[in-house]
Design an enzyme around this catalytic site. Structure first.
Site, PDB file in Angstrom:
ATOM      1  N   GLY A  53       0.965  -1.395   0.358  1.00 16.26           N
ATOM      2  CA  GLY A  53       0.313   0.074   0.380  1.00 16.26           C
ATOM      3  C   GLY A  53       0.918   1.356  -0.267  1.00 16.26           C
ATOM      4  O   GLY A  53       1.551   1.374  -0.906  1.00 16.26           O
ATOM      5  N   SER A 120       6.614  -4.138  -1.660  1.00 14.28           N
ATOM      6  CA  SER A 120       6.396  -3.314  -2.715  1.00 14.28           C
ATOM      7  C   SER A 120       5.782  -2.123  -0.842  1.00 14.28           C
ATOM      8  O   SER A 120       7.100  -1.786  -0.469  1.00 14.28           O
ATOM      9  CB  SER A 120       4.953  -2.960  -3.120  1.00 14.28           C
ATOM     10  N   TRP A 121       5.172  -1.533  -0.443  1.00 16.63           N
ATOM     11  CA  TRP A 121       5.172  -0.226   0.965  1.00 16.63           C
ATOM     12  C   TRP A 121       6.255  -1.228   2.183  1.00 16.63           C
ATOM     13  O   TRP A 121       6.170  -0.900   2.330  1.00 16.63           O
ATOM     14  CB  TRP A 121       3.964   0.339   0.616  1.00 16.63           C
ATOM     15  N   ASP A 274       8.686  -4.548 -13.782  1.00 14.01           N
ATOM     16  CA  ASP A 274       7.686  -4.137 -12.937  1.00 14.01           C
ATOM     17  C   ASP A 274       7.718  -2.775 -12.924  1.00 14.01           C
ATOM     18  O   ASP A 274       8.385  -2.070 -13.426  1.00 14.01           O
ATOM     19  CB  ASP A 274       8.294  -4.226 -11.104  1.00 14.01           C
ATOM     20  N   HIS A 302       4.815  -7.247 -11.063  1.00 18.38           N
ATOM     21  CA  HIS A 302       5.121  -6.278  -9.538  1.00 18.38           C
ATOM     22  C   HIS A 302       4.406  -7.253  -8.649  1.00 18.38           C
ATOM     23  O   HIS A 302       5.038  -7.322  -7.557  1.00 18.38           O
ATOM     24  CB  HIS A 302       4.530  -4.909  -9.385  1.00 18.38           C
TER      25      HIS A 302
END
Length: 329
Positions: A53, A120-121, A274, A302
């Site tokens: 996120g 990711s985050w 990605d 991704h």
């Protein structure tokens, strides 16, 4: 091949579905209560899973990257999203609040050191947590690296990725008047926090749709529309963090402080194609992190659910738990 076929292929690499043996709401202060669950073996090697996120929330599929006989898997919904409350709230919601929450979870569960698994985050947060509390981290498993740098935001919200996906980019941009398109994060921020629920939901769905469309190679730009409640939390929290540059002291802070994790072993699993978090960040991190190893997955984007990404992450975590004594788990 459609995205559902890809998801089935990804799931074939995972362990069978499991239910938590512990679920709780943890009061972390500031009016926030976060959802925490534990799965697998209560006496297994501990690992904390950090979702993406910001604002994505954890999912049952995230439990399945670990052998349930050998791992004690801790998952939680970060402030403001998933089952944590208050929903979609950005009050007292910064990177440093989340780092503090991770430490509170560790202490509450009586865990000394654990592996950190995030994408990711979640990779961003895992790196910042490890740099802040290096003695508590035994291993870092990172996917789709995002370093919370301006060049990464410029790529995804400034037209870089849009050059590959002009049709989806146009839908994202065209909701905003011409004179506000020089800063789409700020333009969306004004609408995501307008106080008008219908406006917030409309722009939240557009924000989420732009990211979903580019997450997987097999989606081919068709990520689907997110439910309103999920999209609103996801978009508001993500925009809030990006508008505030990840609440970091300076651009490139994670790379500046990478010496603090020089002794922590880890693996970076990165999709070659990605579009959300291009491989430059993973490659730059790997070059500066002496104990980290980069595995570039060809024909992968991704998403955690990309078949090649899932297969490699399961392989990595099998190797870690087989050497748990070496890593101090």
């Amino acid at each position: 091949m459609d995205k559902f076929s890809g998801q089935k292929r990804a799931a074939s690499h995972l362990f069978p579905p499991i239910d938590p043996f512990d679920q709780r709401m943890l009061d972390v202060g500031d009016g926030h209560n976060i959802y925490v669950e534990q799965c697998g073996n209560p006496r297994g090697a501990p690992v904390v899973v950090l979702h993406g996120g910001p604002g994505g929330g954890c999912s049952p599929a995230m439990r399945r990257y670990f052998d349930p006989e050998l791992w004690r898997v801790v998952l939680f919904d970060q402030r403001g999203c998933g089952r944590s409350r208050p929903h979609a709230s950005t009050r007292a919601n910064t990177t440093w609040h989340l780092v503090s929450d991770i430490e509170k979870i560790r202490a509450t569960l009586g865990i000394d050191r654990w592996a950190v698994f995030g994408g990711s985050w979640g990779a961003t947060l895992g790196l910042i947590y490890a740099e802040t509390h290096p003695d508590q981290v035994a291993y870092l498993a990172l996917r789709g690296v995002f370093l919370s740098m301006q060049r990464e935001l410029d790529w995804f919200y400034g037209g870089g990725a849009g050059q590959f996906w002009p049709d989806q980019w146009a839908r994202f941009v065209n909701l905003v008047p011409d004179d506000e398109r020089d800063d789409l994060i700020a333009a969306y921020n004004r609408r995501l926090f307008s106080g008008d629920l219908m406006v917030e939901t409309r722009f939240a769905r557009a924000w989420a749709a732009w990211e979903n469309a580019l997450a997987s190679m097999e989606s081919d730009g068709h990520g689907g529309e997110s439910p309103a409640d999920y999209a609103r939390a996801f978009a508001r929290l993500e925009n809030h963090y990006f508008a505030n540059k990840g609440f970091l002291e300076e651009d490139g802070q994670i790379l500046r402080d990478v010496h603090r994790i020089a002794h922590i072993p880890g693996t970076i699993v990165q999709g070659r194609y990605d579009m959300i978090c291009p491989p430059l960040s993973a490659s730059t991190l790997a070059a500066k992190w002496s104990a980290g190893r980069l595995h570039m997955v060809r024909s992968a984007g991704h998403a955690l659910s990309e078949p090649g990404i899932s297969q490699e992450l399961v392989r990595v975590m099998k190797g870690v738990v087989e050497k748990r004594l070496k890593y101090g788990l």
